[in-house]
Design a protein around this motif. Structure first.
Motif, mmCIF file in Angstrom:
data_model
loop_
_atom_site.group_PDB
_atom_site.id
_atom_site.type_symbol
_atom_site.label_atom_id
_atom_site.label_comp_id
_atom_site.label_asym_id
_atom_site.label_seq_id
_atom_site.Cartn_x
_atom_site.Cartn_y
_atom_site.Cartn_z
ATOM 1 N N GLN A 1 0.827 -1.207 0.000
ATOM 2 C CA GLN A 1 0.000 0.000 0.000
ATOM 3 C C GLN A 1 0.859 1.254 0.000
ATOM 4 O O GLN A 1 0.549 2.249 -0.668
ATOM 5 C CB GLN A 1 -0.921 0.013 1.218
ATOM 6 N N ASN B 1 0.690 3.937 -2.964
ATOM 7 C CA ASN B 1 0.426 5.349 -2.686
ATOM 8 C C ASN B 1 1.551 6.241 -3.202
ATOM 9 O O ASN B 1 1.312 7.361 -3.652
ATOM 10 C CB ASN B 1 0.207 5.563 -1.192
ATOM 11 N N ASP C 1 2.293 11.897 5.821
ATOM 12 C CA ASP C 1 1.422 10.735 6.014
ATOM 13 C C ASP C 1 1.237 10.034 4.671
ATOM 14 O O ASP C 1 0.707 10.616 3.722
ATOM 15 C CB ASP C 1 0.074 11.216 6.558
ATOM 16 N N TYR C 2 1.655 8.781 4.584
ATOM 17 C CA TYR C 2 1.584 8.061 3.308
ATOM 18 C C TYR C 2 0.154 7.746 2.891
ATOM 19 O O TYR C 2 -0.111 7.410 1.725
ATOM 20 C CB TYR C 2 2.412 6.775 3.371
ATOM 21 N N LYS C 3 -0.792 7.857 3.810
ATOM 22 C CA LYS C 3 -2.187 7.593 3.485
ATOM 23 C C LYS C 3 -2.857 8.792 2.819
ATOM 24 O O LYS C 3 -3.898 8.644 2.173
ATOM 25 C CB LYS C 3 -2.962 7.203 4.753
ATOM 26 N N LYS C 4 -2.252 9.966 2.981
ATOM 27 C CA LYS C 4 -2.840 11.197 2.423
ATOM 28 C C LYS C 4 -2.084 11.576 1.152
ATOM 29 O O LYS C 4 -1.296 12.523 1.123
ATOM 30 C CB LYS C 4 -2.788 12.311 3.464
#
Length: 210
Positions: free
Chosen positions: A87, A91, A189-192
């Motif tokens: 993931q 990303n 933040d790697y999720k954003k």
């Protein structure tokens, strides 16, 4: 009456002590978790990328000076990871694709660094990069064969890697941005992914005077 007064004073002291500990532990209310406090400290300290030798999926050896004059967008991973790493790299590919092609390789390069060099040899990294459409040039995947050098980088950038004894690792994940002088300037933040892409794009446009 006196007893109630003393109880009130004691409670106030305990409360004040607790607030003081919270302030120190969270960098003055700006951080509410250990990870956020760690990131804030990294951005504040701005560590230099250590003098290490990278070996990429093409078998080429070089130092971070290979990218002198360019921003470097970095992730840390290991290819045998079946949880967060895929993931993380997916990303990263979204941020990579969101930038204008004219910047790639000229003003910024992407670099995925394995912290499992024993298994992640160039051949393994070459296969892994194909899963995420890394071109091996403007986005490279590499390892640091020398353990002492690898440890120095992980420590400098606050990357926590804990082996579980069965070939896997517990580790934190983020996007790291190093400036053209080799200094860590941001941890994202790697999720954003949208936020990270917009931030990097703004930096590149500003540097280009656009």
């Amino acid at each position: 009456m006196i007893k109630d007064w003393r109880t009130t004073i004691a409670c106030a002291i305990v409360l004040l002590f607790g607030i003081t500990l919270f302030l120190f532990g969270t960098n003055g209310f700006s951080a509410f978790t250990a990870e956020t406090a760690r990131v804030n400290k990294l951005v504040q300290d701005k560590p230099k990328f250590p003098n290490v030798t990278l070996e990429d999926s093409k078998g080429r050896d070089y130092a971070i000076s290979e990218f002198k004059g360019k921003y470097v967008f970095i992730t840390f991973l290991y290819t045998f990871c079946t949880t967060v790493c895929p993931q993380l790299e997916m990303n990263m590919s979204k941020v990579y694709s969101a930038l204008q092609p004219k910047y790639l390789g000229i003003d910024i390069v992407f670099l995925s660094i394995s912290f499992d060099p024993a298994r992640d040899d160039p051949g393994t990294l070459e296969k892994y990069r194909s899963y995420f459409h890394s071109d091996g040039e403007t986005w490279r995947m590499a390892r640091i064969p020398n353990k002492a050098e690898l440890d120095s980088l992980l420590k400098a950038f606050g990357v926590i890697v804990i082996p579980d004894g069965y070939g896997n690792f517990t580790h934190n994940s983020a996007f790291y941005l190093v400036d053209p002088k080799g200094t860590l300037v941001d941890v994202m933040d790697y999720k954003k992914t949208d936020k990270a892409a917009k931030k990097v794009a703004a930096i590149l446009k500003r540097e280009a005077g656009e």
